[in-house]
Design a protein around this motif. Structure first.
Motif, PDB file in Angstrom:
ATOM      1  N   UNK A  97      -7.413 -10.124   1.273  1.00 43.83           N
ATOM      2  CA  UNK A  97      -5.957 -10.212   1.347  1.00 43.83           C
ATOM      3  C   UNK A  97      -5.386 -11.363   0.520  1.00 43.83           C
ATOM      4  N   UNK A  98      -6.208 -11.980  -0.357  1.00 40.42           N
ATOM      5  CA  UNK A  98      -5.692 -13.080  -1.175  1.00 40.42           C
ATOM      6  C   UNK A  98      -4.526 -12.593  -2.021  1.00 40.42           C
ATOM      7  N   UNK A  99      -3.482 -13.407  -2.082  1.00 42.27           N
ATOM      8  CA  UNK A  99      -2.316 -13.045  -2.866  1.00 42.27           C
ATOM      9  C   UNK A  99      -1.399 -12.061  -2.161  1.00 42.27           C
ATOM     10  N   UNK A 100      -1.674 -11.741  -0.894  1.00 43.42           N
ATOM     11  CA  UNK A 100      -0.798 -10.847  -0.129  1.00 43.42           C
ATOM     12  C   UNK A 100      -0.426 -11.540   1.170  1.00 43.42           C
ATOM     13  N   UNK A 101       0.525 -12.469   1.125  1.00 41.97           N
ATOM     14  CA  UNK A 101       0.823 -13.319   2.277  1.00 41.97           C
ATOM     15  C   UNK A 101       1.243 -12.542   3.517  1.00 41.97           C
ATOM     16  N   UNK A 102       2.012 -11.461   3.322  1.00 41.95           N
ATOM     17  CA  UNK A 102       2.505 -10.729   4.490  1.00 41.95           C
ATOM     18  C   UNK A 102       1.357 -10.081   5.259  1.00 41.95           C
ATOM     19  N   UNK A 103       0.448  -9.462   4.526  1.00 39.46           N
ATOM     20  CA  UNK A 103      -0.703  -8.831   5.178  1.00 39.46           C
ATOM     21  C   UNK A 103      -1.596  -9.878   5.835  1.00 39.46           C
ATOM     22  N   UNK A 104      -1.769 -11.021   5.153  1.00 41.95           N
ATOM     23  CA  UNK A 104      -2.581 -12.091   5.710  1.00 41.95           C
ATOM     24  C   UNK A 104      -1.995 -12.561   7.039  1.00 41.95           C
ATOM     25  N   UNK A 105      -0.660 -12.724   7.016  1.00 41.30           N
ATOM     26  CA  UNK A 105       0.034 -13.187   8.221  1.00 41.30           C
ATOM     27  C   UNK A 105      -0.214 -12.241   9.395  1.00 41.30           C
ATOM     28  N   UNK A 106      -0.060 -10.940   9.144  1.00 44.29           N
ATOM     29  CA  UNK A 106      -0.243  -9.963  10.220  1.00 44.29           C
ATOM     30  C   UNK A 106      -1.696  -9.921  10.680  1.00 44.29           C
TER      31      UNK A 106
END
Lengths: 391, 252
Positions: A97-106
């Motif tokens: 999920x690097x570079x995908x903050x929203x997905x990382x957050x969830x």
């Protein structure tokens, strides 16, 4: 009198600040350097606290003089456990999920819920079934990988292995649950109490001041962690690699740095520091599965106010927020105003500070100050132009 | 080891000597859906300097990035020193002996000059990483010696370029890949950089793959490839570079 009050505010501010800082230090690396929004950071702290509890119980039989040293064993164990869980989390979830903050957050929020429920309901039978599942699922894959036709087999093998090992593990768990002793949860949902070692329970007198030893211990521990982190990042070979990768990932790879290993190591160290923080906060009172929720907001606040990517910013922000919290919450300002006989002359100001001198109202005020501050300086105290984990 | 065995390895070694250092075959590279490189063939002979020329946007940098593994080709093969490397991650390619000086230098901005140079040692096996090697590149680029503690990002363009080349040769590569080393740099420094590259080649005998627009530098190469619209359209010894080819492929 006033001087004593100022001294009191400074010590308590430093004390609260050091708790904030030790909670935020790991996040300063994971979020500040790598740019990963890890909402499970608080739960890694919680795991550190529970590790401390386990170590304490295991070493109780040692007797008092030796038992007093359990806290040092617990610190190392808490670092190790949290770092291992962090490593697993990075390898299995965050790396994709690097570079995908929203997905990382969830995703990390989901992980935090899983971890919280895990400590509530973990029991002998549950641990055994998880171990059995891992053995069957990953062990099976490991065995099959030796076959030359693994690449073609892969999809079908996983489709069979996953439900099969899941079913066997669940069944084993159900069977084991009929035994009350094995089915009993280890920690349950209630809070646990870690008894501080005897030498940390008293206070140190200094003139008319009384400093709680546990608080002094946390201040010293925070300072040591900070120095250790600084040394590691600035002076060690791996620290150099971490700094290179966080600034320019592609070029670092072109220079022969294994960037995925650097990511895993960075995340593991940040997580391990969360574990140490968890161990430290057990000295302040009882801890429960929800320990993390109390610290995660503060930790992010410290990193954001300090300026993402700068260790020194987190230090200044933690101490400033700690001091402000205590200054407002303890009612020191109205007290000083009374002593200086200003309470009548500056009545509105006096009322204002009196109104905010409870812990929860002080928190509201601190948030207002921080929000205002971030309106003026959105990049924090020590802004830095830089790249984080991209691609 | 028996004599027959030895003879075979000798033969194998001789065979390897005849193989090019880098061999790119039928390479096809896409950015999303746009086809950038079309069926590119290119080889770099051992100990030779190869220059890739072409106007802006024809895919020169894309080709170099594919060699380094920063872009994944959709089809084709890349063979380095007798070993296929298309499937290897970037850092493994660097460790095999490819050093890359990218366009825009890519100096790590918030590391000091010395730290940037130390990163050049990263692709060597751990026991052979010797800090003494820094002294050798300081001899080659004396300007770096005077500022080991300056931040890389604070250096001028020319200094950064020298730092990037110094960093690249610290790993004792077999192949040096240079992407427009003279772009945006003042003429006196260009000559210095050119001289340094020539000295490196003479001293170490490494192979060089160069992308360049500066005619004087292009003439230093042994062989040229000219690119147009993502494909190689001409090649030959640089001695035979005709005025018309220069007119067509160099932005002069």
């Amino acid at each position: 009198m006033i001087l004593q009050g100022i001294f009191d505010v400074l010590f308590n501010g430093l004390s609260i600040g050091s708790v904030l800082l030790i909670a935020a230090l790991g996040l300063a690396i994971v979020f500040g350097l790598m740019g990963v929004i890890n909402l499970a950071h608080g739960e890694l702290m919680m795991l550190g606290a529970y590790t401390t509890f386990v170590v304490q119980n295991a070493l109780k039989s040692l007797g008092e003089p030796l038992f007093g040293a359990y806290i040092f064993v617990a610190l190392i164990a808490a670092f190790g456990v949290a770092a291992a869980v962090g490593l697993l989390l990075e390898r299995q979830v965050i790396r994709y999920l690097y570079g995908r903050p929203l997905e990382t957050l969830l995703a990390t929020w989901g992980v935090s819920l899983i971890l919280r429920q895990f400590v509530r309901s973990v029991s002998g039978s549950m641990a055994l079934s998880i171990a059995l599942f891992s053995l069957l699922f990953w062990g099976g894959q490991w065995l099959l990988q030796r076959r030359p036709d693994w690449e073609q087999l892969r999809g079908r093998a996983l489709a069979i292995l996953l439900p099969l090992s899941g079913a066997i593990a669940t069944l084993t768990g159900v069977v084991l649950n009929s035994n009350k002793a094995i089915a009993k949860p280890w920690f349950s949902a209630r809070n646990i109490d870690v008894t501080a070692p005897a030498w940390l329970r008293g206070g140190v007198s200094f003139g008319s001041f009384q400093f709680p030893t546990a608080r002094l211990f946390i201040i010293v521990l925070t300072a040591l962690c900070l120095l250790g982190t600084y040394w590691f990042l600035q002076k060690s070979a791996w620290g150099l690699r971490i700094r290179a990768v966080t600034q320019n990932r592609d070029m670092s790879a072109c220079l022969g740095i294994p960037t995925d290993r650097v990511d895993a190591l960075t995340f593991a160290i940040g997580s391990g520091l969360a574990g140490v923080a968890g161990c430290a906060v057990t000295l302040l009172g009882s801890v429960g599965p929800n320990l993390g929720t109390g610290y995660i907001v503060d930790a992010f606040m410290v990193v954001v106010v300090g300026g993402v990517g700068k260790l020194v910013g987190s230090v200044v922000a933690a101490i400033a927020i700690g001091t402000l919290t205590y200054l407002l919450g303890s009612g020191s300002v109205p007290l000083w105003m009374t002593q200086l006989q200003l309470s009548e002359a500056l009545k509105p100001l006096f009322d204002f500070f009196t109104f905010f001198s409870t812990t929860s109202m002080a928190k509201v005020m601190v948030f207002v100050v921080i929000i205002t501050f971030l309106q003026i300086k959105p990049a924090g105290l020590f802004p830095q132009k830089g790249r984080t984990v991209e691609t | 080891m028996n004599p027959i065995h030895l003879a075979m390895t000798e033969a194998a070694r001789a065979d390897l000597q005849n193989q090019p250092m880098l061999d790119v075959k039928n390479l096809d590279v896409y950015y999303g859906e746009s086809h950038i490189l079309r069926n590119v063939d290119l080889s770099v002979a051992r100990g030779k300097m190869i220059c890739l020329i072409g106007r802006n946007g024809v895919g020169k940098t894309t080709l170099l990035k594919s060699v380094m593994g920063l872009l994944q080709p959709r089809a084709g093969e890349i063979i380095f020193d007798g070993q296929p490397i298309s499937q290897l991650p970037t850092h493994r390619r660097a460790r095999l002996g490819i050093s890359y000086v990218p366009q825009g230098r890519e100096i790590i901005p918030r590391l000091t000059v010395r730290e940037n140079l130390l990163l050049g040692l990263e692709s060597l096996p751990p026991q052979t990483r010797k800090r003494a090697a820094l002294e050798e590149v300081y001899d080659l680029f004396p300007v770096l010696k005077s500022m080991p503690d300056r931040m890389g990002g604070d250096l001028s363009g020319g200094q950064q370029q020298q730092l990037a080349i110094a960093r690249a040769i610290l790993s004792k590569p077999k192949l040096l890949v240079l992407d427009e080393p003279t772009e945006g740099i003042q003429p006196s420094i260009i000559l210095e950089i050119e001289a340094a590259v020539r000295r490196i080649i003479e001293a170490t005998g490494i192979s060089v793959l160069l992308v360049e627009q500066h005619l004087h530098f292009v003439r230093q190469a042994d062989w040229y490839y000219a690119m147009q619209k993502g494909g190689i359209v001409a090649s030959g010894p640089t001695g035979q570079l005709s005025q018309s080819v220069i007119q067509e492929f160099l932005a002069v």
